[in-house]
Design a protein around this motif. Structure first.
Motif, PDB file in Angstrom:
ATOM      1  N   UNK A 106      29.302 -11.709 -18.233  1.00 54.63           N
ATOM      2  CA  UNK A 106      30.562 -12.072 -17.633  1.00 54.63           C
ATOM      3  C   UNK A 106      30.431 -11.561 -16.051  1.00 54.63           C
ATOM      4  N   UNK A 107      30.353 -10.118 -16.210  1.00 53.20           N
ATOM      5  CA  UNK A 107      30.364  -9.497 -14.903  1.00 53.20           C
ATOM      6  C   UNK A 107      29.234  -8.520 -14.968  1.00 53.20           C
ATOM      7  N   UNK A 108      28.160  -8.931 -13.856  1.00 54.96           N
ATOM      8  CA  UNK A 108      26.822  -8.189 -13.496  1.00 54.96           C
ATOM      9  C   UNK A 108      26.543  -7.801 -12.351  1.00 54.96           C
ATOM     10  N   UNK A 109      26.356  -6.499 -12.393  1.00 53.25           N
ATOM     11  CA  UNK A 109      26.368  -5.824 -11.009  1.00 53.25           C
ATOM     12  C   UNK A 109      24.844  -5.101 -11.136  1.00 53.25           C
ATOM     13  N   UNK A 110      23.990  -5.419 -10.279  1.00 54.56           N
ATOM     14  CA  UNK A 110      22.555  -5.241 -10.267  1.00 54.56           C
ATOM     15  C   UNK A 110      22.251  -4.296  -9.127  1.00 54.56           C
ATOM     16  N   UNK A 111      21.809  -3.167  -9.236  1.00 51.22           N
ATOM     17  CA  UNK A 111      21.459  -2.283  -7.912  1.00 51.22           C
ATOM     18  C   UNK A 111      22.366  -2.367  -6.736  1.00 51.22           C
ATOM     19  N   UNK A 112      23.704  -2.128  -7.227  1.00 55.14           N
ATOM     20  CA  UNK A 112      24.709  -2.192  -6.059  1.00 55.14           C
ATOM     21  C   UNK A 112      24.702  -0.923  -5.405  1.00 55.14           C
ATOM     22  N   UNK A 113      24.824  -0.861  -3.797  1.00 61.41           N
ATOM     23  CA  UNK A 113      25.107   0.125  -2.993  1.00 61.41           C
ATOM     24  C   UNK A 113      26.263  -0.170  -2.153  1.00 61.41           C
ATOM     25  N   UNK A 114      26.899   0.904  -1.930  1.00 62.83           N
ATOM     26  CA  UNK A 114      28.154   0.760  -0.704  1.00 62.83           C
ATOM     27  C   UNK A 114      27.983   2.094  -0.128  1.00 62.83           C
ATOM     28  N   UNK A 115      27.878   1.708   1.399  1.00 60.27           N
ATOM     29  CA  UNK A 115      27.588   2.894   2.245  1.00 60.27           C
ATOM     30  C   UNK A 115      28.927   2.771   3.240  1.00 60.27           C
ATOM     31  N   UNK A 116      29.769   3.629   3.316  1.00 63.10           N
ATOM     32  CA  UNK A 116      30.878   3.608   4.264  1.00 63.10           C
ATOM     33  C   UNK A 116      30.400   4.696   5.580  1.00 63.10           C
ATOM     34  N   UNK A 117      30.723   4.063   6.823  1.00 64.63           N
ATOM     35  CA  UNK A 117      30.242   4.827   8.086  1.00 64.63           C
ATOM     36  C   UNK A 117      31.350   5.581   8.405  1.00 64.63           C
ATOM     37  N   UNK A 118      31.676   6.814   8.700  1.00 64.36           N
ATOM     38  CA  UNK A 118      33.075   7.462   9.219  1.00 64.36           C
ATOM     39  C   UNK A 118      32.580   8.656   9.984  1.00 64.36           C
ATOM     40  N   UNK A 119      32.946   8.875  11.294  1.00 63.40           N
ATOM     41  CA  UNK A 119      32.802   9.833  12.091  1.00 63.40           C
ATOM     42  C   UNK A 119      31.417  10.374  12.196  1.00 63.40           C
ATOM     43  N   UNK A 120      30.496   9.481  12.430  1.00 62.00           N
ATOM     44  CA  UNK A 120      29.097   9.950  12.697  1.00 62.00           C
ATOM     45  C   UNK A 120      28.271  10.045  11.564  1.00 62.00           C
TER      46      UNK A 120
ATOM     47  N   UNK B 267      27.968   7.631   0.740  1.00 60.18           N
ATOM     48  CA  UNK B 267      27.245   6.638  -0.435  1.00 60.18           C
ATOM     49  C   UNK B 267      28.295   6.472  -1.360  1.00 60.18           C
ATOM     50  N   UNK B 268      29.080   5.517  -1.433  1.00 55.36           N
ATOM     51  CA  UNK B 268      30.099   5.571  -2.376  1.00 55.36           C
ATOM     52  C   UNK B 268      29.566   4.988  -3.868  1.00 55.36           C
ATOM     53  N   UNK B 269      28.659   4.102  -3.547  1.00 57.76           N
ATOM     54  CA  UNK B 269      27.920   3.595  -4.665  1.00 57.76           C
ATOM     55  C   UNK B 269      26.500   3.801  -4.522  1.00 57.76           C
ATOM     56  N   UNK B 270      25.856   4.216  -5.503  1.00 57.90           N
ATOM     57  CA  UNK B 270      24.453   4.670  -5.350  1.00 57.90           C
ATOM     58  C   UNK B 270      23.790   3.703  -6.455  1.00 57.90           C
ATOM     59  N   UNK B 271      23.265   2.583  -6.303  1.00 60.65           N
ATOM     60  CA  UNK B 271      22.390   2.049  -7.246  1.00 60.65           C
ATOM     61  C   UNK B 271      22.868   1.721  -8.763  1.00 60.65           C
ATOM     62  N   UNK B 272      23.982   1.133  -8.673  1.00 62.85           N
ATOM     63  CA  UNK B 272      24.894   1.013  -9.784  1.00 62.85           C
ATOM     64  C   UNK B 272      24.695  -0.439 -10.412  1.00 62.85           C
ATOM     65  N   UNK B 273      24.191  -0.264 -11.684  1.00 59.43           N
ATOM     66  CA  UNK B 273      23.858  -1.633 -12.417  1.00 59.43           C
ATOM     67  C   UNK B 273      24.949  -1.536 -13.864  1.00 59.43           C
ATOM     68  N   UNK B 274      25.552  -2.530 -13.693  1.00 59.07           N
ATOM     69  CA  UNK B 274      26.618  -2.681 -15.205  1.00 59.07           C
ATOM     70  C   UNK B 274      26.366  -4.092 -15.652  1.00 59.07           C
ATOM     71  N   UNK B 275      26.546  -4.246 -16.899  1.00 56.14           N
ATOM     72  CA  UNK B 275      26.700  -5.785 -17.363  1.00 56.14           C
ATOM     73  C   UNK B 275      27.688  -5.760 -18.396  1.00 56.14           C
TER      74      UNK B 275
END
Length: 338
Positions: free
Chosen positions: A1-15, A19-27
């Motif tokens: 129903x919900x599949x996350x595969x190798x999810x990354x989320x990078x926020x850029x702030x003040x130079x 890395x808020x999410x690092x290679x997250x996989x869930x099913x």
């Protein structure tokens, strides 16, 4: 129903980059309640917001009911979100609108006919037990009632998936119990898949089928709740477990006792929680059993108990006692030993 595969989320702030999410996989399977637990800053809020694209991942794939969310343009994304309800810690109710209007207005904005709006509002207010509060305003409601309105609003879109973002963390313990019971009822009666995030192990224990533990943007442990309870491997997971099963035994006591015999952690699952295993040990073997700490909690589908026990006796007798406990279906882990 919900599949996350190798999810990354990078926020850029003040130079610098975070890395808020690092290679997250869930099913998350259809119809289950899946919990994500972690301390503040673990990345769990970012994760759940990526599922409905409130946050767009930097990399990776997110599929909900077979739809690749990351590929959708704005109009298609709005359509897909109708199938994903979300409830928040802060309720997000309109202060100047009645309970009825708080549920009806979002439906009106999505083009639902007036007669259908009325049917849904009344139906889901009944589901959450607030039909008599339809004409009340948020200021006249308790925190638990406000969260029930928020849940009814999410259900009114009749989604297949419900996301819960720390929905009980602002509530007192008694109200938290009531909201968790409501989420269980919704899951069982409507078959809605629930993905929730929390920092409270009690929430996981009470209603979840499976759980992922997060730390520093990564999933460090994942599996069935009963397996994580019985065989927690990571230190962070063990800290969460300690909130339900405190084991603050002074080091001096441990050092003194382990010279007289092993100290073991016992985990009892399901029917084994009702067996007098330690009484049998005392009868069958020449050992003294000293219970140092213990507790039994009810998981979603079965009871689970854990205790710390000191076995005093000869090596031969204590080892035979441990082997007997294992044969009886008790999980045994050495805390310390001679």
């Amino acid at each position: 129903m919900i599949e996350l595969n190798q999810v990354n989320k990078i926020f850029s702030a003040k130079k610098r980059s975070v890395h808020a999410l690092n290679d997250v996989s869930l099913h998350v399977k259809k119809g289950e309640i899946y919990g994500v637990i972690g301390y503040s800053g673990a990345g769990k809020s970012t994760l759940i917001r990526c599922v409905n694209m409130l946050e767009r991942p930097t990399e990776g794939s997110i599929r909900v009911n077979g739809v690749e969310m990351t590929k959708l343009a704005a109009p298609k994304l709005r359509e897909a979100r109708k199938n994903i309800g979300m409830i928040f810690q802060g309720f997000n109710l309109l202060k100047t609108a009645t309970v009825y209007e708080n549920i009806a207005i979002p439906l009106k904005l999505t083009g639902v006919p007036k007669s259908e709006i009325d049917r849904r509002v009344k139906k889901y207010l009944d589901v959450v037990g607030l039909e008599e509060k339809a004409d009340s305003y948020p200021a006249q409601l308790s925190g638990g009632q406000k969260q029930r309105v928020a849940i009814a609003r999410a259900l009114s879109h009749e989604p297949e998936v419900l996301l819960s973002d720390e929905a009980t963390s602002a509530l007192d313990p008694e109200t938290t119990e009531a909201i968790l019971e409501l989420l269980l009822k919704i899951n069982q009666e409507f078959g809605i898949t629930i993905l929730l995030i929390t920092h409270e192990m009690h929430v996981i224990q009470k209603i979840c089928d499976r759980v992922a533990v997060m730390e520093n943007g990564k999933v460090i442990e994942e599996g069935r709740v009963i397996d994580i309870f019985s065989k927690a491997a990571h230190e962070t997971t063990k800290k969460f477990m300690n909130s339900l099963f405190p084991e603050d035994i002074p080091e001096e006591v441990l050092m003194s006792l382990h010279q007289q015999g092993p100290i073991i952690r016992l985990a009892f699952v399901g029917q084994s929680t009702g067996k007098p295993a330690l009484a049998e040990v005392a009868k069958r073997f020449d050992v003294y059993t000293n219970i140092m700490s213990g507790n039994i909690v009810q998981l979603k589908n079965e009871p689970y108990g854990r205790m710390i026990v000191h076995l005093q006796g000869s090596v031969e007798q204590t080892e035979a006692a441990i082997a007997f406990l294992v044969e009886e279906g008790v999980y045994v882990e050495r805390v310390d030993g001679p």
